[in-house]
Design a protein around this motif. Structure first.
Motif, PDB file in Angstrom:
ATOM      1  N   ALA A  14      -8.985 -64.854  38.347  1.00 32.15           N
ATOM      2  CA  ALA A  14      -8.912 -65.712  39.544  1.00 32.15           C
ATOM      3  C   ALA A  14      -8.487 -67.125  39.153  1.00 32.15           C
ATOM      4  N   ARG A  15      -9.007 -67.633  38.048  1.00 32.86           N
ATOM      5  CA  ARG A  15      -8.654 -68.976  37.568  1.00 32.86           C
ATOM      6  C   ARG A  15      -7.164 -69.030  37.226  1.00 32.86           C
ATOM      7  N   GLY A  27      -2.933 -79.645  48.114  1.00 30.96           N
ATOM      8  CA  GLY A  27      -3.222 -79.817  46.702  1.00 30.96           C
ATOM      9  C   GLY A  27      -4.464 -79.055  46.258  1.00 30.96           C
ATOM     10  N   PHE A  28      -4.958 -78.151  47.100  1.00 39.18           N
ATOM     11  CA  PHE A  28      -6.181 -77.405  46.792  1.00 39.18           C
ATOM     12  C   PHE A  28      -5.820 -75.982  46.368  1.00 39.18           C
ATOM     13  N   HIS A  29      -5.994 -75.701  45.104  1.00 38.80           N
ATOM     14  CA  HIS A  29      -5.682 -74.398  44.522  1.00 38.80           C
ATOM     15  C   HIS A  29      -6.831 -73.428  44.725  1.00 38.80           C
ATOM     16  N   VAL A  30      -6.530 -72.224  45.172  1.00 39.00           N
ATOM     17  CA  VAL A  30      -7.535 -71.161  45.243  1.00 39.00           C
ATOM     18  C   VAL A  30      -6.930 -69.901  44.654  1.00 39.00           C
ATOM     19  N   GLY A  31      -7.620 -69.341  43.698  1.00 41.66           N
ATOM     20  CA  GLY A  31      -7.226 -68.069  43.123  1.00 41.66           C
ATOM     21  C   GLY A  31      -8.309 -67.053  43.387  1.00 41.66           C
ATOM     22  N   ALA A  32      -7.901 -65.822  43.577  1.00 45.62           N
ATOM     23  CA  ALA A  32      -8.864 -64.748  43.798  1.00 45.62           C
ATOM     24  C   ALA A  32      -8.434 -63.527  42.992  1.00 45.62           C
ATOM     25  N   ALA A  67      -4.373 -53.504  48.602  1.00 48.40           N
ATOM     26  CA  ALA A  67      -4.112 -52.511  49.651  1.00 48.40           C
ATOM     27  C   ALA A  67      -2.704 -51.940  49.519  1.00 48.40           C
ATOM     28  N   LEU A  68      -1.734 -52.802  49.249  1.00 46.54           N
ATOM     29  CA  LEU A  68      -0.350 -52.334  49.123  1.00 46.54           C
ATOM     30  C   LEU A  68      -0.136 -51.464  47.892  1.00 46.54           C
ATOM     31  N   ALA A  69      -1.017 -51.607  46.895  1.00 53.97           N
ATOM     32  CA  ALA A  69      -0.949 -50.768  45.696  1.00 53.97           C
ATOM     33  C   ALA A  69      -1.734 -49.473  45.867  1.00 53.97           C
ATOM     34  N   GLY A  70      -2.309 -49.286  47.055  1.00 56.22           N
ATOM     35  CA  GLY A  70      -3.026 -48.046  47.340  1.00 56.22           C
ATOM     36  C   GLY A  70      -4.526 -48.111  47.155  1.00 56.22           C
ATOM     37  N   ALA A  71      -5.063 -49.249  46.739  1.00 55.46           N
ATOM     38  CA  ALA A  71      -6.522 -49.369  46.585  1.00 55.46           C
ATOM     39  C   ALA A  71      -7.150 -49.421  47.969  1.00 55.46           C
ATOM     40  N   ARG A  72      -8.149 -48.622  48.187  1.00 54.33           N
ATOM     41  CA  ARG A  72      -8.808 -48.571  49.493  1.00 54.33           C
ATOM     42  C   ARG A  72     -10.271 -48.976  49.441  1.00 54.33           C
ATOM     43  N   ARG A  73     -10.797 -49.170  48.230  1.00 54.21           N
ATOM     44  CA  ARG A  73     -12.195 -49.568  48.100  1.00 54.21           C
ATOM     45  C   ARG A  73     -12.305 -50.620  47.009  1.00 54.21           C
ATOM     46  N   LEU A  74     -12.833 -51.789  47.362  1.00 55.93           N
ATOM     47  CA  LEU A  74     -13.037 -52.875  46.413  1.00 55.93           C
ATOM     48  C   LEU A  74     -14.513 -52.982  46.092  1.00 55.93           C
ATOM     49  N   THR A  75     -14.811 -53.261  44.830  1.00 54.66           N
ATOM     50  CA  THR A  75     -16.201 -53.380  44.402  1.00 54.66           C
ATOM     51  C   THR A  75     -16.583 -54.809  44.024  1.00 54.66           C
ATOM     52  N   HIS A  76     -15.593 -55.627  43.649  1.00 55.18           N
ATOM     53  CA  HIS A  76     -15.849 -56.990  43.186  1.00 55.18           C
ATOM     54  C   HIS A  76     -14.768 -57.934  43.699  1.00 55.18           C
ATOM     55  N   VAL A  77     -15.176 -59.171  43.954  1.00 54.50           N
ATOM     56  CA  VAL A  77     -14.253 -60.239  44.345  1.00 54.50           C
ATOM     57  C   VAL A  77     -14.669 -61.484  43.578  1.00 54.50           C
ATOM     58  N   ALA A  78     -13.694 -62.164  42.974  1.00 55.57           N
ATOM     59  CA  ALA A  78     -13.962 -63.448  42.314  1.00 55.57           C
ATOM     60  C   ALA A  78     -13.051 -64.498  42.924  1.00 55.57           C
ATOM     61  N   VAL A  79     -13.578 -65.697  43.120  1.00 55.52           N
ATOM     62  CA  VAL A  79     -12.822 -66.793  43.728  1.00 55.52           C
ATOM     63  C   VAL A  79     -13.038 -68.059  42.912  1.00 55.52           C
ATOM     64  N   VAL A  80     -11.932 -68.751  42.615  1.00 56.07           N
ATOM     65  CA  VAL A  80     -11.984 -70.037  41.920  1.00 56.07           C
ATOM     66  C   VAL A  80     -11.095 -71.007  42.681  1.00 56.07           C
ATOM     67  N   VAL A 115     -18.234 -66.613  42.994  1.00 58.46           N
ATOM     68  CA  VAL A 115     -17.495 -67.838  43.296  1.00 58.46           C
ATOM     69  C   VAL A 115     -17.807 -68.832  42.184  1.00 58.46           C
ATOM     70  N   SER A 116     -16.756 -69.440  41.638  1.00 53.91           N
ATOM     71  CA  SER A 116     -16.936 -70.338  40.505  1.00 53.91           C
ATOM     72  C   SER A 116     -16.115 -71.604  40.677  1.00 53.91           C
ATOM     73  N   ASP A 117     -16.620 -72.709  40.147  1.00 54.40           N
ATOM     74  CA  ASP A 117     -15.757 -73.876  40.041  1.00 54.40           C
ATOM     75  C   ASP A 117     -14.796 -73.616  38.884  1.00 54.40           C
ATOM     76  N   VAL A 118     -13.809 -74.464  38.717  1.00 54.86           N
ATOM     77  CA  VAL A 118     -12.765 -74.193  37.732  1.00 54.86           C
ATOM     78  C   VAL A 118     -13.291 -74.193  36.300  1.00 54.86           C
ATOM     79  N   SER A 119     -14.315 -74.975  36.023  1.00 58.49           N
ATOM     80  CA  SER A 119     -14.848 -75.038  34.661  1.00 58.49           C
ATOM     81  C   SER A 119     -15.774 -73.874  34.335  1.00 58.49           C
ATOM     82  N   GLY A 120     -16.278 -73.208  35.361  1.00 60.00           N
ATOM     83  CA  GLY A 120     -17.239 -72.135  35.143  1.00 60.00           C
ATOM     84  C   GLY A 120     -18.663 -72.626  35.010  1.00 60.00           C
ATOM     85  N   ASP A 121     -18.870 -73.942  35.193  1.00 59.33           N
ATOM     86  CA  ASP A 121     -20.217 -74.505  35.098  1.00 59.33           C
ATOM     87  C   ASP A 121     -21.068 -74.165  36.314  1.00 59.33           C
ATOM     88  N   GLU A 122     -20.426 -74.082  37.468  1.00 61.02           N
ATOM     89  CA  GLU A 122     -21.138 -73.780  38.705  1.00 61.02           C
ATOM     90  C   GLU A 122     -20.663 -72.409  39.198  1.00 61.02           C
TER      91      GLU A 122
END
Length: 141
Positions: A14-15, A27-32, A67-80, A115-122
C-alpha cells in the motif's frame, strides 16, 4: 503495534502504491493493497481529476483491480496515506464511507483492515464490520 509479517507486507504494498498516486490538486497520496482469498495481492493509488467528484480513491482502485482479475473474495485491506508536502507529519487515512461500502461488496465483516501512517509508527488493525456496522450488501437485496 507490531504487525505480522503477512500484514506488514500488505502495508508495504500500500505504501509503494501511494507513491504512485496522481494527486495534483490535493497533494494527498493514498495507497491501498487488498489480499484475495487465494492469496493474490492487488495494490493501487488514488487518482484525482480536475472535476473533483470524478476522483477515485486508492481503496476503490485496488478493489476494482482485484475484481477485474477475477477475485471475488477479499480477506485483507491495507491503507496508507500522507500529504506530499509533509509525509512524516501525516495522520492515518481511514477509508471513506464509499470505499467501505465498495470493500464490503467483496469482503465480509471479518475481513482485516489495516490503516497505517506512512512511517508505520501509527497503525490501526480492525475489521470491516467494526468500520461499517450494519452494512448494506447483496444479502439485503
Amino acid at each position: 503495534m507490531t504487525l505480522a509479517e503477512e500484514d506488514a507486507a500488505l502495508v508495504a504494498a500500500a505504501r509503494e502504491a501511494a507513491a504512485r498516486a496522481y494527486v495534483p490538486y490535493s497533494g494527498f497520496h493514498v495507497g491501498a493493497a487488498v489480499r484475495a482469498e487465494d492469496g493474490r495481492v492487488f495494490a493501487a493509488a488514488n487518482v484525482e481529476n480536475a472535476s473533483y467528484g470524478l476522483s477515485l480513491c486508492g481503496e476503490t482502485n485496488a478493489v476494482m483491480a482485484a475484481a477485474l482479475a477475477g477475485a471475488r473474495r477479499l480477506t485483507h485491506v491495507a491503507v496508507v496515506g500522507y500529504r506530499a508536502a509533509e509525509p512524516e507529519g501525516s495522520a492515518m487515512a481511514m477509508p471513506c464511507g464509499r470505499c467501505r461500502q465498495i470493500i464490503n461488496e467483496f469482503a465480509g465483516p471479518q475481513a482485516r483492515v489495516i490503516v497505517s501512517d506512512v512511517s508505520g509508527d501509527e497503525v490501526l488493525a480492525t475489521t470491516l464490520g467494526a468500520l461499517l456496522p450494519h452494512a448494506f450488501g447483496p444479502e439485503r437485496l
